[in-house]
Enzyme design. Structure first.
Site, PDB file in Angstrom:
ATOM      1  N   GLU A 202       0.998  -1.058  -0.046  1.00  0.00           N
ATOM      2  CA  GLU A 202      -0.023  -0.081  -0.252  1.00  0.00           C
ATOM      3  C   GLU A 202       0.904   1.103  -0.074  1.00  0.00           C
ATOM      4  OE1 GLU A 202      -3.231  -0.332  -0.084  1.00  0.00           O
ATOM      5  OE2 GLU A 202      -3.424  -2.500   0.023  1.00  0.00           O
TER       6      GLU A 202
ATOM      7  N   HIS B 218      -7.433  -4.743   0.166  1.00  0.00           N
ATOM      8  CA  HIS B 218      -6.915  -3.391   0.533  1.00  0.00           C
ATOM      9  C   HIS B 218      -6.234  -3.283   2.076  1.00  0.00           C
ATOM     10  CE1 HIS B 218      -8.274  -1.768  -3.133  1.00  0.00           C
ATOM     11  NE2 HIS B 218      -9.409  -2.133  -3.077  1.00  0.00           N
TER      12      HIS B 218
ATOM     13  N   ASP C  66      -4.666  -8.257   0.243  1.00  0.00           N
ATOM     14  CA  ASP C  66      -4.621  -8.641  -1.294  1.00  0.00           C
ATOM     15  C   ASP C  66      -3.424  -9.496  -1.532  1.00  0.00           C
ATOM     16  OD1 ASP C  66      -6.413  -6.600  -1.516  1.00  0.00           O
ATOM     17  OD2 ASP C  66      -5.146  -5.164  -2.412  1.00  0.00           O
TER      18      ASP C  66
END
Lengths: 122, 706
Positions: B517, B656, B661
């Site tokens: 992320e 997310h 993920d």
């Protein structure tokens, strides 16, 4: 009439000092060298206070203490002396009827103060 | 071959006809030659008169013969061919097929015999199958049992093959080594154990028949590890792997070092104090004529040194004595649980009725040998019943400073103190050579019965409390279903692959499936990684237990727009390591595996920038599930993770977050491998090539579109 203190310990070297201190503090003294002797001495000497060592051959201090309390010596003051000094032993000693507990090594004034306090009710 | 068979049939028929003609002619000639001359003349005349008829008759006869023979042979051969074909069918395709019984009787019998054979084969195969299934079931059961056992073991166990690849490990091993990258299926043990150590162990064991295992000490960073190596052998007697038992000696060594230091201080301090006391007191005694001031000075020394001795002993007791003795006691349990254990033991004895009174001490923790304590108290209860006539007991516990006071009370008289002391010294049933007094002493506790006169009779047991509620063992949080991830015997015979990456089969490779992320979409414009999640795929299994998850301090604010996507705020990242720390850890976690990600080019851009700063390089091959999906479905436009997961029937959970993920991507990737293989994409090299083609196609398209 002077108060009477019985000293119960199998270590002669500490007995010498304890006896000297008690005499100097104005008490009559007698000495017993083990648990069995202590029980007899209490009956004959009829002390006001016993300085009772925990670790002794044959009958240990706890048993002597319990025996004395069980046989009607409820007003007799009992001060236990021990070299082990673990918290669990203090608890056990007090639970079995001791009035005070002094851990070896001790300062001489500590012992004298404890004995005086118990005997004068202060 | 087949085309010539009909000819063969006619040839055979013609040969039979020719043989018949030759035989007829030969017999005729024989008869002719044996005839007297007058008869010859008559026959010759008769034949000559009917020659045409005879020839036509003979020709017709031969033709009929040829036809009959050809038909007969044809019928046999056709049936035989059919039976052959049917037998092949039975043999190779359908064991349930049974032969058509039409045709000549002899061949029908053959067909029956073949059918019987087929039936016996079917039965035999079924028996073999059921044996195999039973064997597999018991093998699976054994493995599950082994896995469960390993998971529960307090000892750290790792099993590896001769190449050092880990086949099996337990949670304790993971916690001893304490590193995401150290223990994992298929990883090498040589990451934390020296190769020479195993070689040496092997040498010792092979050359000394009395030795079955070898113990060595190895140092890993700050950690001191004891490794016990025990090899195990395959069916041919050769060593096929090792069991490694690991123990972290660091704490024990530190404790023992500390204790040694204390003991040395105590010994040395005692000697020097005794020297001062002895010198002072002997001087006083040897020189009785010294003046009062001198005498006071010497005696002052004696008093001072005595106090020092006393203080030194107190320090020793406080620092070393507190923990001594209790370390080996097996279980930490709550006082409530201990009471329950004792209660059950008393109930099993069946001599007295027992009740438990709950109280303030229930939530306290003690470290105990609960079996021994229960035996000791059961023995006391038995004596109370036998000698004092106690019929019912109440168990309770109260807090008492640093101890818990267990209390066993009863209505009725107390035991005589001398008897009670004697009970304490009697050997316990079921615990050879131990008395109740021994058991209590081992716990650092005290036991007594009866307080001051007048109090209710009771038996009291003081037990030291442990400092804090123990941490649950790490494996208790894992449910049963996740246990099998600790082992994979499929790795057992796998020798280390010597093939180059590109030639290796997709199913044989180990992968690190990862996701990141970030603060935004522009790495060159200053956006940074804020979270890395990864999970391993080994031997076509997603190892959920072997995951990597780190938050990363990006050293800049996280814009609200990106927080909206992943839910990570700047505050959550305070105190987290920077990418300079996380990247090397991730590189260790991903060592010797292929990296896999979805639209992985994006993540790699960020990682490459960090690489240039840290000097840590991710040199392994990289696969992209987006590109692979495009290779599989060139006519689909939708290659998002959700779309692919939908096509493959993979549940999408926890999206997310980087790890969430990564897990979805891992499952998607595993689902793709068989589809790729169907397309002839079986090796890593082929998968890379297919990805390059789709990448080029996508680039072209995006160029046209823009």
């Amino acid at each position: 009439m002077p108060r009477k203190v019985l000293i119960v310990d199998d270590e002669p070297n500490i007995v010498v000092s304890l006896q000297f201190l008690m005499k100097k503090a104005g008490f009559d003294t007698a000495v017993a060298r083990d648990g069995d002797e202590a029980l007899t001495a209490v009956e004959q000497f009829r002390p006001d206070l016993v300085l009772l060592d925990v670790m002794m051959p044959r009958r240990d201090g706890y048993e002597v203490c319990q025996q004395l309390r069980g046989s009607g010596w409820t007003d007799l003051k009992i001060v236990m002396l021990t070299a082990k000094g673990r918290e669990a032993e203090v608890t056990k000693g007090l639970a079995l009827g001791a009035d005070a507990y002094v851990t070896k090594p001790f300062s001489t004034s500590e012992v004298v103060d404890t004995v005086r306090r118990l005997l004068t009710g202060g | 071959m087949r085309a010539r068979r009909p000819e063969g049939r006619w040839l055979l028929a013609a040969a039979v006809a020719a043989l018949v003609v030759v035989a007829v002619v030969a017999i005729s000639l024989l008869v002719w030659s044996g005839m007297p001359a007058d008869q010859k003349g008559a026959v010759s005349d008769a034949v000559a008169g009917q020659i045409l008829t005879l020839l036509i008759g003979a020709a017709l006869g031969v033709a009929a013969l040829v036809a009959a023979v050809a038909r007969l042979v044809g019928r046999y051969t056709a049936t035989a061919r059919r039976l052959t074909a049917e037998t092949r069918l039975l043999l190779e395709a359908n064991p349930e097929h049974r032969l058509d019984r039409s045709g000549p009787a002899e061949l029908t019998e053959l067909a029956t015999a073949v059918d019987d054979l087929a039936e016996r084969r079917r039965v035999a195969v079924r028996e073999v199958d059921s044996h195999i299934r039973a064997a597999q079931a018991s093998l699976t059961q054994e493995r599950n049992r082994l896995a469960a056992l390993m998971a529960e073991l307090a000892a750290a166990v790792i099993v590896c093959n001769v190449d050092g690849q880990i086949l099996l490990y337990n949670a304790a091993a993971r916690s001893v080594l304490g590193d995401d990258a150290a223990v994992g299926l298929g990883r090498s043990v040589f990451g934390f154990i020296d190769r020479d150590l195993l070689a040496h162990a092997l040498d010792r064991i092979e050359h000394d028949s009395a030795t079955s295992s070898h113990v060595a000490i190895t140092v890993r960073g700050e950690q001191l590890l004891q490794v016990r190596v025990a090899p195990f052998r395959g069916p041919d007697g050769g060593i096929t792997g090792f069991v490694l038992l690991l123990e972290d000696l660091t704490d024990r060594m530190n404790r023992s070092t500390r204790r040694d230091d204390l003991l040395r201080d105590l010994t040395e301090g005692t000697r020097s104090s005794l020297a001062s006391i002895q010198a002072a007191i002997e001087t006083v005694m040897d020189y009785p004529d010294m003046d009062a001031d001198e005498r006071r000075q010497f005696l002052g020394i004696v008093r001072e040194e005595s106090h020092l001795l006393g203080r030194r002993v107190e320090t020793w007791v406080a620092e070393s004595g507190a923990h001594a003795g209790a370390e080996w006691l097996p279980t930490e349990m709550s006082v409530a649980d201990l009471l329950a254990v004792v209660c059950r033991a008393l109930e099993r004895e069946g001599t007295v009725a027992v009740s438990v009174r709950h109280g303030a001490a229930d939530a306290l923790w003690v470290r105990v040998d609960s079996h021994a304590l229960a035996r000791a108290l059961a023995q006391m209860a038995g004596r109370l019943h036998d000698e004092v006539g106690v019929g019912e007991l109440t168990l309770a516990a109260t807090p008492d400073g640093s101890h818990a006071q267990l209390e066993m009370s009863w209505p009725g008289p107390p035991p005589r103190p001398a008897r009670f002391q004697a009970w304490l010294d009697q050997p316990l049933t079921g615990l050879a050579a131990s008395s109740a007094r021994d058991v209590v002493a081992r716990h650092g506790g005290e036991i007594w019965s009866g307080g001051p006169a007048g109090a209710a009779p009771d038996l009291r047991l003081l037990l030291p409390l442990t400092e804090a509620e123990p941490q649950p063992a790490p494996h208790t949080s894992l449910d049963l279903a996740s246990r099998p991830e600790f082992y994979d015997f499929g790795l057992f015979d796998r020798q280390q692959q010597s093939l180059a990456w590109a030639d290796r089969d997709l199913g044989d490779l180990s992968y690190t499936v990862f996701d990141t992320e970030t603060t935004g979409l522009d790495p060159t414009g200053g956006d940074q990684i804020i979270s890395v999640g990864a999970v391993r795929v080994v031997n076509r299994r997603l190892l959920r237990n072997e995951s990597f998850e780190r938050l990363v301090d990006p050293q800049r604010r996280v814009p609200a727009s990106s927080t909206a996507v992943h839910g990570i705020t700047s505050e959550m990242l305070v105190g987290q390591p920077t990418i300079d720390v996380v990247l090397p850890a991730f590189a260790r976690f991903a060592a010797d595996t292929v990296l896999v990600g979805h639209n992985v080019g994006f993540d790699m851009q960020f990682l490459r920038l960090a690489e240039s700063r840290t000097g840590v390089q991710l040199t392994q091959p990289v696969l992209d599930t987006l590109l692979l999906d495009a290779a599989l479905h060139p006519h689909h436009d939708e290659h998002s993770l959700e779309a692919i997961a939908g096509r493959l029937g993979v549940a999408v959970l926890g999206r997310h977050t980087a790890l969430g993920d990564a897990l979805v991507t891992g499952e998607v990737f595993l689902g793709m491998i068989p589809l790729l293989q169907q397309r002839g994409i079986t090796t890593l090299g082929e998968a890379s090539a297919a990805s390059r083609v789709t990448l080029a196609a996508r680039l072209d398209r995006s160029l046209y579109n823009s």
